[in-house]
Enzyme design. Structure first.
Site, PDB file in Angstrom:
ATOM      1  N   GLN A   1       0.847  -1.191   0.000  1.00  0.00           N
ATOM      2  CA  GLN A   1       0.000   0.000   0.000  1.00  0.00           C
ATOM      3  C   GLN A   1       0.885   1.244   0.000  1.00  0.00           C
ATOM      4  OE1 GLN A   1      -2.742  -0.063   3.315  1.00  0.00           O
ATOM      5  NE2 GLN A   1      -2.678   2.156   3.525  1.00  0.00           N
ATOM      6  N   GLY A   2       0.914   1.981  -1.099  1.00  0.00           N
ATOM      7  CA  GLY A   2       1.769   3.160  -1.219  1.00  0.00           C
ATOM      8  C   GLY A   2       1.009   4.437  -0.904  1.00  0.00           C
TER       9      GLY A   2
ATOM     10  N   SER B   1       1.716   6.659   2.555  1.00  0.00           N
ATOM     11  CA  SER B   1       2.502   7.637   3.322  1.00  0.00           C
ATOM     12  C   SER B   1       3.739   8.093   2.560  1.00  0.00           C
ATOM     13  CB  SER B   1       2.929   7.040   4.665  1.00  0.00           C
ATOM     14  OG  SER B   1       1.813   6.780   5.477  1.00  0.00           O
TER      15      SER B   1
ATOM     16  N   SER C   1       4.775  -1.276   4.058  1.00  0.00           N
ATOM     17  CA  SER C   1       4.973  -2.606   4.632  1.00  0.00           C
ATOM     18  C   SER C   1       5.127  -3.666   3.550  1.00  0.00           C
ATOM     19  CB  SER C   1       3.789  -2.969   5.528  1.00  0.00           C
ATOM     20  OG  SER C   1       3.650  -2.058   6.596  1.00  0.00           O
TER      21      SER C   1
ATOM     22  N   GLU D   1      -8.186  -0.875   7.427  1.00  0.00           N
ATOM     23  CA  GLU D   1      -6.877  -0.915   8.074  1.00  0.00           C
ATOM     24  C   GLU D   1      -6.996  -0.690   9.580  1.00  0.00           C
ATOM     25  OE1 GLU D   1      -2.455   0.933   7.137  1.00  0.00           O
ATOM     26  OE2 GLU D   1      -4.208   2.211   6.858  1.00  0.00           O
TER      27      GLU D   1
ATOM     28  N   GLU E   1      -3.427   9.951  18.496  1.00  0.00           N
ATOM     29  CA  GLU E   1      -3.906  11.330  18.598  1.00  0.00           C
ATOM     30  C   GLU E   1      -4.871  11.662  17.463  1.00  0.00           C
ATOM     31  OE1 GLU E   1      -0.157  10.877  20.807  1.00  0.00           O
ATOM     32  OE2 GLU E   1      -0.761  10.378  18.752  1.00  0.00           O
TER      33      GLU E   1
END
Length: 378
Positions: free
Chosen positions: A122-123, A125, A161, A245, A362
């Protein structure tokens, strides 16, 4: 087959099959070994049809309620036949392909993932776009010489990952011009990782397992048929993917954490006292609360409800339960984390990231406050 669609019947039959078929992993805790075992387990499950239940027929599945997929994951990972990280990618990426890829691409590719023939990543970030995903800068532009049939991609992703093992990548890019609002300027592609111009570099992490990677895209050419959805659909795809996710992929991870709690009890059972009992009880309660919440999420999804910001609750509960479990390991097994090179040490270090990966704690609490509790931005 219809009888197997009933969850209790399905679980009983699956357990009997697993008892009769030896899928015990080798005594090798390297990431290479985990990936090889992951492919082996999926191949066996797919060949025996277990991996096809709960998935739509048009994607190579056998139909039936989605909860059957959760049962398979729980049994496989709970028995330590596969690791939760690689297995979780099935529940994150497969629904996205089914919802956004062209039907013929879905029919061709999804069976490859479910059968262990391929691994995907999964691309999303980027070095400057983690929690603020809408600010991503990896850019895709139409090849002016292709009559609209090809795109050229340049940029960088990080924290990807299992990219070093992956055959394909679901990739978010920026396609709009300078005047296009951020959320409307993002487009998703399904990219072959062996395409010229893609470079994968594993990252050394403090827990000693190079699970994450940097991925570079230098003039990477992608056919327009590999676009997921339409230009500008990338943000909607991401918002549909992220709830998976943050929720359904946890079902098998919860089973894994229960297995580690059982191992902890076995390790300290001759030394149990009131304090240890209280610590173990608190860890169990945190896990049980998480599982109850996850079960509710599974049933809401099975009932046809769309997952959304409510899955941030699942994510917060997971992070808290996982870290509490491994804090209990540290307290009840003196030196096992600090001084010994054991699974406990590796897993304790990995648990520190539970409040970061998939969206920080957060950020999840802000989502809960603003979108579920309507508390505003302050």
């Amino acid at each position: 087959m219809t009888d197997l669609f009933e969850p209790a019947t399905f679980r009983t039959a699956l357990r009997a099959w697993l008892d009769e078929n030896d899928l015990t992993p080798p005594d090798d805790h390297s990431l290479d070994a985990h990936q090889a075992q992951h492919s082996r387990v999926l191949r066996a499950l797919y060949d025996a049809d277990w991996m096809r239940y709960g998935w739509p027929v048009e994607a190579g599945g056998l139909g039936g309620p989605m909860i059957l997929r959760a049962i398979v994951g729980e049994e496989i990972v709970g028995r330590r036949l596969d690791e939760p990280g690689p297995y979780s990618m099935l529940e994150v990426l497969t629904p996205t392909m089914i919802d956004y890829a062209a039907p013929e691409l879905t029919a061709e590719m999804v069976p490859r993932l479910l059968s262990g023939q391929e691994t995907w990543c999964q691309g999303f970030s980027e070095p400057g776009s983690g929690s603020d995903l809408a600010s991503l800068t990896t850019r895709a532009v139409l090849d002016p010489e292709s009559a609209g049939n090809r795109w050229i991609i340049n940029g960088q992703k990080v924290w990807t990952s299992f990219a070093q093992y992956s055959h394909r990548c679901i990739l978010l890019t920026r396609t709009g011009d300078a005047d296009t609002p951020n959320h409307q300027a993002i487009t998703a592609f399904f990219v072959d990782v062996d395409t010229p111009g893609i470079t994968v570099r594993p990252l050394q992490t403090m827990h000693g397992v190079d699970e994450f990677c940097e991925v570079y895209f230098d003039d990477v050419v992608v056919d327009s048929s590999r676009m997921l959805g339409k230009p500008g659909d990338g943000w909607r795809l991401a918002m549909d993917l992220l709830p998976y996710e943050r929720s359904t992929c946890f079902w098998q991870r919860i089973a894994y954490l229960y297995s580690r709690l059982d191992a902890l009890v076995d390790a300290v059972k001759t030394e149990l006292g009131p304090a240890a009992d209280a610590d173990l009880g608190a860890a169990y309660l945190a896990l049980h609360t998480l599982r109850c919440r996850s079960r509710d999420t599974q049933h809401r999804l099975a009932a046809g409800q769309k997952l959304g910001p409510d899955t941030s609750i699942d994510k917060v509960l997971l992070a808290g339960a996982e870290q509490q479990l491994y804090d209990t390991v540290r307290d009840l097994l003196p030196g096992a984390v600090e001084l010994e090179d054991t699974e406990w040490r590796t897993e304790y270090l990995y648990s520190r990231a539970a409040s970061i990966y998939g969206g920080t704690a957060e950020v999840q609490r802000n989502i809960i406050a603003r979108r579920l509790l309507d508390l505003g931005k302050e």
